[in-house]
Scaffold this motif. Structure first.
Motif, mmCIF file in Angstrom:
data_model
loop_
_atom_site.group_PDB
_atom_site.id
_atom_site.type_symbol
_atom_site.label_atom_id
_atom_site.label_comp_id
_atom_site.label_asym_id
_atom_site.label_seq_id
_atom_site.Cartn_x
_atom_site.Cartn_y
_atom_site.Cartn_z
ATOM 1 N N VAL A 32 12.382 2.651 -2.195
ATOM 2 C CA VAL A 32 13.009 3.951 -1.937
ATOM 3 C C VAL A 32 14.022 4.202 -3.053
ATOM 4 C CG1 VAL A 32 14.389 5.318 -0.336
ATOM 5 C CG2 VAL A 32 12.748 3.655 0.547
ATOM 6 N N LEU A 33 13.836 5.319 -3.743
ATOM 7 C CA LEU A 33 14.742 5.707 -4.818
ATOM 8 C C LEU A 33 15.581 6.896 -4.360
ATOM 9 C CD1 LEU A 33 12.217 5.643 -7.791
ATOM 10 C CD2 LEU A 33 13.797 3.839 -7.113
ATOM 11 N N THR A 34 16.876 6.798 -4.556
ATOM 12 C CA THR A 34 17.778 7.905 -4.253
ATOM 13 C C THR A 34 18.246 8.482 -5.580
ATOM 14 O OG1 THR A 34 18.511 6.736 -2.277
ATOM 15 C CG2 THR A 34 19.872 8.574 -3.016
ATOM 16 N N THR A 35 18.104 9.791 -5.720
ATOM 17 C CA THR A 35 18.475 10.438 -6.978
ATOM 18 C C THR A 35 19.804 11.170 -6.837
ATOM 19 O OG1 THR A 35 17.185 12.394 -6.385
ATOM 20 C CG2 THR A 35 16.089 10.727 -7.725
ATOM 21 N N TRP A 57 0.242 -7.819 1.577
ATOM 22 C CA TRP A 57 1.647 -7.461 1.713
ATOM 23 C C TRP A 57 1.854 -6.070 1.135
ATOM 24 C CZ3 TRP A 57 5.966 -10.787 3.021
ATOM 25 C CH2 TRP A 57 5.577 -12.047 3.479
ATOM 26 N N LYS A 58 3.005 -5.471 1.439
ATOM 27 C CA LYS A 58 3.323 -4.156 0.888
ATOM 28 C C LYS A 58 4.802 -4.131 0.521
ATOM 29 C CE LYS A 58 1.879 -0.665 3.382
ATOM 30 N NZ LYS A 58 1.788 0.506 4.273
ATOM 31 N N PHE A 107 12.928 9.606 -2.824
ATOM 32 C CA PHE A 107 11.554 9.404 -3.204
ATOM 33 C C PHE A 107 11.152 8.010 -2.763
ATOM 34 C CE2 PHE A 107 8.425 8.057 -6.398
ATOM 35 C CZ PHE A 107 7.472 9.035 -6.216
ATOM 36 N N MET A 108 9.957 7.870 -2.217
ATOM 37 C CA MET A 108 9.507 6.576 -1.721
ATOM 38 C C MET A 108 8.090 6.319 -2.205
ATOM 39 S SD MET A 108 7.620 4.896 0.996
ATOM 40 C CE MET A 108 7.263 6.160 2.138
ATOM 41 N N TYR A 109 7.827 5.079 -2.600
ATOM 42 C CA TYR A 109 6.464 4.688 -2.932
ATOM 43 C C TYR A 109 6.220 3.263 -2.462
ATOM 44 C CZ TYR A 109 8.421 2.363 -7.090
ATOM 45 O OH TYR A 109 9.141 1.567 -7.943
ATOM 46 N N GLU A 110 4.942 2.950 -2.270
ATOM 47 C CA GLU A 110 4.561 1.634 -1.771
ATOM 48 C C GLU A 110 3.595 0.982 -2.747
ATOM 49 O OE1 GLU A 110 2.964 2.814 2.000
ATOM 50 O OE2 GLU A 110 4.906 2.613 2.981
ATOM 51 N N THR A 111 3.749 -0.324 -2.902
ATOM 52 C CA THR A 111 2.898 -1.086 -3.805
ATOM 53 C C THR A 111 2.266 -2.235 -3.034
ATOM 54 O OG1 THR A 111 4.495 -0.617 -5.559
ATOM 55 C CG2 THR A 111 2.848 -2.304 -6.008
ATOM 56 N N GLU A 169 14.443 -1.911 -1.997
ATOM 57 C CA GLU A 169 13.096 -2.445 -1.834
ATOM 58 C C GLU A 169 13.032 -3.265 -0.565
ATOM 59 O OE1 GLU A 169 11.665 -4.724 -5.122
ATOM 60 O OE2 GLU A 169 11.492 -2.984 -6.431
ATOM 61 N N SER A 170 11.915 -3.144 0.127
ATOM 62 C CA SER A 170 11.667 -3.992 1.283
ATOM 63 C C SER A 170 10.212 -4.428 1.240
ATOM 64 C CB SER A 170 11.975 -3.254 2.586
ATOM 65 O OG SER A 170 11.159 -2.114 2.711
ATOM 66 N N GLU A 171 9.963 -5.620 1.729
ATOM 67 C CA GLU A 171 8.604 -6.142 1.737
ATOM 68 C C GLU A 171 8.111 -6.232 3.168
ATOM 69 O OE1 GLU A 171 8.486 -9.808 -0.444
ATOM 70 O OE2 GLU A 171 8.713 -8.784 -2.365
ATOM 71 N N LEU A 172 6.893 -5.752 3.376
ATOM 72 C CA LEU A 172 6.266 -5.805 4.686
ATOM 73 C C LEU A 172 5.236 -6.927 4.682
ATOM 74 C CD1 LEU A 172 5.623 -1.995 5.284
ATOM 75 C CD2 LEU A 172 7.538 -3.358 6.075
ATOM 76 N N SER A 173 5.323 -7.798 5.669
ATOM 77 C CA SER A 173 4.372 -8.902 5.795
ATOM 78 C C SER A 173 2.989 -8.341 6.146
ATOM 79 C CB SER A 173 4.846 -9.861 6.882
ATOM 80 O OG SER A 173 4.754 -9.238 8.148
ATOM 81 N N PRO A 174 1.956 -9.165 6.097
ATOM 82 C CA PRO A 174 0.614 -8.657 6.416
ATOM 83 C C PRO A 174 0.516 -7.994 7.790
ATOM 84 C CG PRO A 174 0.420 -10.765 5.330
ATOM 85 C CD PRO A 174 1.891 -10.535 5.570
ATOM 86 N N ILE A 175 1.115 -8.586 8.805
ATOM 87 C CA ILE A 175 1.036 -7.978 10.142
ATOM 88 C C ILE A 175 1.836 -6.679 10.185
ATOM 89 C CG2 ILE A 175 2.945 -9.319 11.129
ATOM 90 C CD1 ILE A 175 -0.153 -8.673 13.130
ATOM 91 N N GLU A 176 2.975 -6.635 9.499
ATOM 92 C CA GLU A 176 3.772 -5.403 9.445
ATOM 93 C C GLU A 176 3.041 -4.317 8.653
ATOM 94 O OE1 GLU A 176 8.323 -7.131 9.632
ATOM 95 O OE2 GLU A 176 7.227 -7.243 7.735
#
Length: 118
Positions: free
Chosen positions: A26-29, A21-22, A1-5, A47-54
């Motif tokens: 990713v959650l693995t069950t 940023w985003k 399961f994946m979600y973005e904040t 968890e991974s963070e995406l910079s503004p350009i990413e």
């Protein structure tokens, strides 16, 4: 399961494209969905963070993928294509190509981001 904040470094959930940023989680069950039980134990969280350009690149790739899906469908759905094009060019809610170009391609802003990303 994946979600973005979405988030900004100021603590606000939304900002301009050059501040947005985003965080992708990713959650693995223990078992795959669907399953007999309504709740499953999470065995791994990444968890991974995406910079503004990413974040902008990710959003544009997603839009291109959606457009490609509509164009390549047999037979092509003209109404769906029109809606996707309108949503990509005349963006009402989220930032679109013009906002990304203004945020990342202006000479004053471009120096802040790696050349291979811009």
């Amino acid at each position: 399961f994946m979600y973005e904040t979405p988030f900004t470094l100021d603590g606000k959930p939304r900002g301009t494209p050059s501040q947005q940023w985003k965080r992708r989680t990713v959650l693995t069950t223990e078992y795959s969905f669907p399953y007999v039980k309504k709740r499953l134990r999470v065995i791994e969280r990444m968890e991974s963070e995406l910079s503004p350009i990413e974040t902008a690149i990710d959003e544009m790739r997603q839009r291109v993928s959606e457009l490609a899906d509509v164009v390549c469908s047999q037979p092509p759905d003209v109404k769906k294509l029109q809606l996707r094009l309108q949503g990509s060019v005349c963006v009402q809610v989220n930032a679109g190509p013009q906002a990304y170009a203004n945020a990342f391609l202006e000479s004053s802003q471009a120096a802040q981001f790696p050349d291979e990303k811009v």
